[in-house]
Design a protein around this motif. Structure first.
Motif, PDB file in Angstrom:
ATOM      1  N   VAL A 287     -41.472 -78.672   8.899  1.00 33.08           N
ATOM      2  CA  VAL A 287     -40.226 -79.288   8.447  1.00 33.08           C
ATOM      3  C   VAL A 287     -40.443 -80.025   7.125  1.00 33.08           C
ATOM      4  O   VAL A 287     -39.628 -79.928   6.199  1.00 33.08           O
ATOM      5  CB  VAL A 287     -39.691 -80.257   9.527  1.00 33.08           C
ATOM      6  CG1 VAL A 287     -38.566 -81.122   8.971  1.00 33.08           C
ATOM      7  CG2 VAL A 287     -39.205 -79.469  10.732  1.00 33.08           C
ATOM      8  N   ILE A 288     -41.548 -80.757   7.035  1.00 32.53           N
ATOM      9  CA  ILE A 288     -41.857 -81.459   5.786  1.00 32.53           C
ATOM     10  C   ILE A 288     -42.031 -80.458   4.651  1.00 32.53           C
ATOM     11  O   ILE A 288     -41.535 -80.662   3.532  1.00 32.53           O
ATOM     12  CB  ILE A 288     -43.122 -82.313   5.952  1.00 32.53           C
ATOM     13  CG1 ILE A 288     -42.859 -83.470   6.928  1.00 32.53           C
ATOM     14  CG2 ILE A 288     -43.586 -82.870   4.601  1.00 32.53           C
ATOM     15  CD1 ILE A 288     -44.100 -84.226   7.336  1.00 32.53           C
ATOM     16  N   GLY A 289     -42.731 -79.364   4.932  1.00 34.92           N
ATOM     17  CA  GLY A 289     -42.957 -78.351   3.907  1.00 34.92           C
ATOM     18  C   GLY A 289     -41.660 -77.743   3.397  1.00 34.92           C
ATOM     19  O   GLY A 289     -41.474 -77.560   2.187  1.00 34.92           O
TER      20      GLY A 289
ATOM     21  N   LEU B 121     -37.302 -72.070  11.754  1.00 34.79           N
ATOM     22  CA  LEU B 121     -38.448 -71.155  11.680  1.00 34.79           C
ATOM     23  C   LEU B 121     -39.753 -71.919  11.483  1.00 34.79           C
ATOM     24  O   LEU B 121     -40.750 -71.665  12.157  1.00 34.79           O
ATOM     25  CB  LEU B 121     -38.249 -70.161  10.538  1.00 34.79           C
ATOM     26  CG  LEU B 121     -37.136 -69.126  10.712  1.00 34.79           C
ATOM     27  CD1 LEU B 121     -36.988 -68.284   9.453  1.00 34.79           C
ATOM     28  CD2 LEU B 121     -37.401 -68.223  11.915  1.00 34.79           C
ATOM     29  N   ALA B 122     -39.739 -72.870  10.534  1.00 29.43           N
ATOM     30  CA  ALA B 122     -40.966 -73.606  10.230  1.00 29.43           C
ATOM     31  C   ALA B 122     -41.281 -74.668  11.269  1.00 29.43           C
ATOM     32  O   ALA B 122     -42.443 -74.925  11.581  1.00 29.43           O
ATOM     33  CB  ALA B 122     -40.854 -74.260   8.846  1.00 29.43           C
ATOM     34  N   GLY B 123     -40.236 -75.273  11.822  1.00 36.58           N
ATOM     35  CA  GLY B 123     -40.451 -76.390  12.737  1.00 36.58           C
ATOM     36  C   GLY B 123     -40.639 -75.997  14.193  1.00 36.58           C
ATOM     37  O   GLY B 123     -41.233 -76.758  14.964  1.00 36.58           O
ATOM     38  N   PHE B 124     -40.166 -74.817  14.571  1.00 35.03           N
ATOM     39  CA  PHE B 124     -40.240 -74.423  15.981  1.00 35.03           C
ATOM     40  C   PHE B 124     -40.864 -73.044  16.176  1.00 35.03           C
ATOM     41  O   PHE B 124     -41.863 -72.892  16.877  1.00 35.03           O
ATOM     42  CB  PHE B 124     -38.841 -74.451  16.612  1.00 35.03           C
ATOM     43  CG  PHE B 124     -38.816 -73.991  18.042  1.00 35.03           C
ATOM     44  CD1 PHE B 124     -39.322 -74.787  19.058  1.00 35.03           C
ATOM     45  CD2 PHE B 124     -38.299 -72.748  18.374  1.00 35.03           C
ATOM     46  CE1 PHE B 124     -39.315 -74.362  20.386  1.00 35.03           C
ATOM     47  CE2 PHE B 124     -38.281 -72.308  19.690  1.00 35.03           C
ATOM     48  CZ  PHE B 124     -38.790 -73.129  20.698  1.00 35.03           C
ATOM     49  N   VAL B 125     -40.304 -72.030  15.525  1.00 38.97           N
ATOM     50  CA  VAL B 125     -40.770 -70.658  15.738  1.00 38.97           C
ATOM     51  C   VAL B 125     -42.211 -70.483  15.278  1.00 38.97           C
ATOM     52  O   VAL B 125     -42.968 -69.693  15.867  1.00 38.97           O
ATOM     53  CB  VAL B 125     -39.847 -69.654  15.019  1.00 38.97           C
ATOM     54  CG1 VAL B 125     -40.311 -68.220  15.244  1.00 38.97           C
ATOM     55  CG2 VAL B 125     -38.406 -69.822  15.490  1.00 38.97           C
TER      56      VAL B 125
END
Length: 349
Positions: A319-321, A261-265
Motif C-alpha cells: 500500500v505504501i509503495g 492487488l498490492a495490499g492483499f492479493v
C-alpha cells in the motif's frame, strides 16, 4: 528481471546509466507531446498499477516465477515516451525504498526494463495496427502480441549486457538459452495482463488509450456528395463535465484496484524466484552479487520493518509503495504537462 548490484561490472553499468539518462531526457521532451489534461493524471496511475502488479509473481515453470515488466502496457495506454517514464519511476521507487534492483545497476534496469520493453512493444504494436482492421479488438490483440515479444527482447538485452560486462565467466550461450526460454513463458503472462488491462480501459474510455487514438474519428456528413465534419452537438458543452466525472471514476477505480492487488492479493503471489534470479542461481552468474545499499531500508524486501505478521507487513509495504509511486509519478507528469502548457506556440510545434 531486476538486476542486482554485482552482476554487471562498473564500466558497463556507467555506460548504461548514461544511455538511460539520455533516454529519460528524450522521453521527458516526448512526453510533453503525449500528455494532455486527460492523460496526464492517468500516467501516474499507470505507474502505480505497474508497481502493484509487479508484486504479483506468477508461476511459469517448476521453481520459477515471473512478473509484469509493464513497458508494453504503459506505452499503449499513455504513449511510448511517457511509458518509459512510468516504468522508470517504478524502478526508482523499487530500488530506493524496497531494495529491489541494485542502485549501481539502475541504469541497467532502466535500459533493459523500461527502454527496451517499451520501444520493442510499441514498434510491434504500431506495426500490427497498420495491417489489422481499425477496431478495438485489433488494439487488444496487438497489445497481446507486443507485450509477449517485449519480455524475451528484454532477456536478450540483458544477455548482451552480460556478454559485455558480466562479472563471472559463464558461457553466454548457456545464459542466452536459459534467459530467453524462461522469459518466453513469462511473456505469455505479461501479454495476458496487458491485453486484459488495455481491453478493460478501451471498453469504458477508448479516448484515454493512447494506442487507440486513431480509432477516434469525428462524425462525417455527406453534403452535395462531399464528406465534411459534422458540426458539434448542442449538448457538447456538457460533455467535458461528463468526461471529467468518468475520468475521476476511472482513476479512483484504478487506484483502488492497485491498492487491493498490492495490499492483499500480493500475499498469495508465487514465492519462487523470478526468471533472472533462477537463471542466475542455476548458471552461477550471481556469485559476485552484492548486498543492496538499501538493504536496511524500513521497506526492504517488500515488508515493513518491525511488523512481525507477514501478511500485514507485506500488505502495508504494498500500500505504501502504491501511494508513493502514484504521488511521485503524478508529480512528474503534472510537471511535464505544465511545462508543455508554458511553451510558446513556436516551441510546441
Amino acid at each position: 528481471m531486476h538486476v542486482p548490484d554485482g552482476f554487471i561490472d562498473a564500466p558497463t553499468s556507467a555506460v548504461t546509466a548514461v544511455v538511460a539518462t539520455g533516454a529519460l531526457a528524450v522521453s521527458l521532451r516526448g512526453a510533453r507531446r503525449e500528455l494532455d489534461e486527460r492523460t496526464a493524471p492517468l500516467a501516474g496511475l499507470v505507474a502505480a498499477f505497474i508497481f502493484a502488479v509487479q508484486m504479483l509473481n506468477f508461476p511459469v515453470a517448476a521453481g520459477t516465477s515471473g512478473h509484469l515488466l509493464g513497458g508494453a502496457l504503459a506505452a499503449i495506454l499513455v504513449g511510448p515516451y511517457t511509458g518509459v517514464l512510468c516504468v522508470s519511476v517504478v524502478l526508482l521507487m523499487q530500488g530506493i525504498l524496497f531494495a529491489d534492483g541494485g542502485l549501481t545497476a539502475l541504469g541497467v534496469n532502466i535500459t533493459d526494463m523500461a527502454i527496451v520493453t517499451t520501444v520493442v512493444a510499441y514498434a510491434v504494436f504500431r506495426g500490427l495496427l497498420k495491417v489489422l482492421p481499425r477496431t478495438r479488438r485489433s488494439v487488444t490483440a496487438a497489445s497481446f502480441v507486443a507485450a509477449l515479444l517485449s519480455v524475451p527482447a528484454a532477456s536478450v538485452a540483458f544477455t548482451l549486457l552480460y556478454a559485455i560486462g558480466g562479472t563471472t565467466d559463464v558461457s553466454i550461450g548457456k545464459v542466452a538459452t536459459a534467459m530467453i526460454g524462461v522469459h518466453v513463458l513469462i511473456g505469455v503472462g505479461e501479454a495476458a495482463i496487458t491485453a486484459l488491462t488495455v481491453g478493460a480501459v478501451i471498453a469504458v474510455r477508448p479516448d484515454l488509450v493512447y494506442g487507440a487514438r486513431e480509432l477516434r474519428q469525428g462524425l462525417k456528413l455527406r453534403v452535395n456528395g462531399v464528406l465534411v465534419d459534422a458540426p458539434p452537438s448542442r449538448s457538447a458543452p456538457t460533455a467535458p463535465v461528463a468526461a471529467r466525472t468518468s475520468r475521476r471514476a476511472l482513476w479512483i477505480t484504478g487506484l483502488a484496484t492497485s491498492l487491493v492487488l498490492a495490499g492483499f492479493v500480493s500475499f498469495y503471489a508465487s514465492a519462487d524466484p523470478d526468471g533472472l534470479e533462477k537463471v542466475a542461481h542455476d548458471k552461477g552468474i550471481d556469485v559476485k552479487a552484492q548486498e543492496h545499499a538499501a538493504a536496511d531500508s524500513p521497506l526492504a524486501d517488500y515488508g515493513v520493518k518491525d511488523v512481525s505478521d507477514a501478511r500485514l507487513s507485506g500488505g502495508l509495504a504494498g500500500v505504501i509503495g502504491v501511494g508513493v509511486t502514484v504521488v511521485a509519478g503524478s508529480t512528474v507528469f503534472w510537471a511535464v504537462r505544465r511545462r508543455r502548457g508554458a511553451e510558446s506556440p513556436s516551441e510546441a510545434l
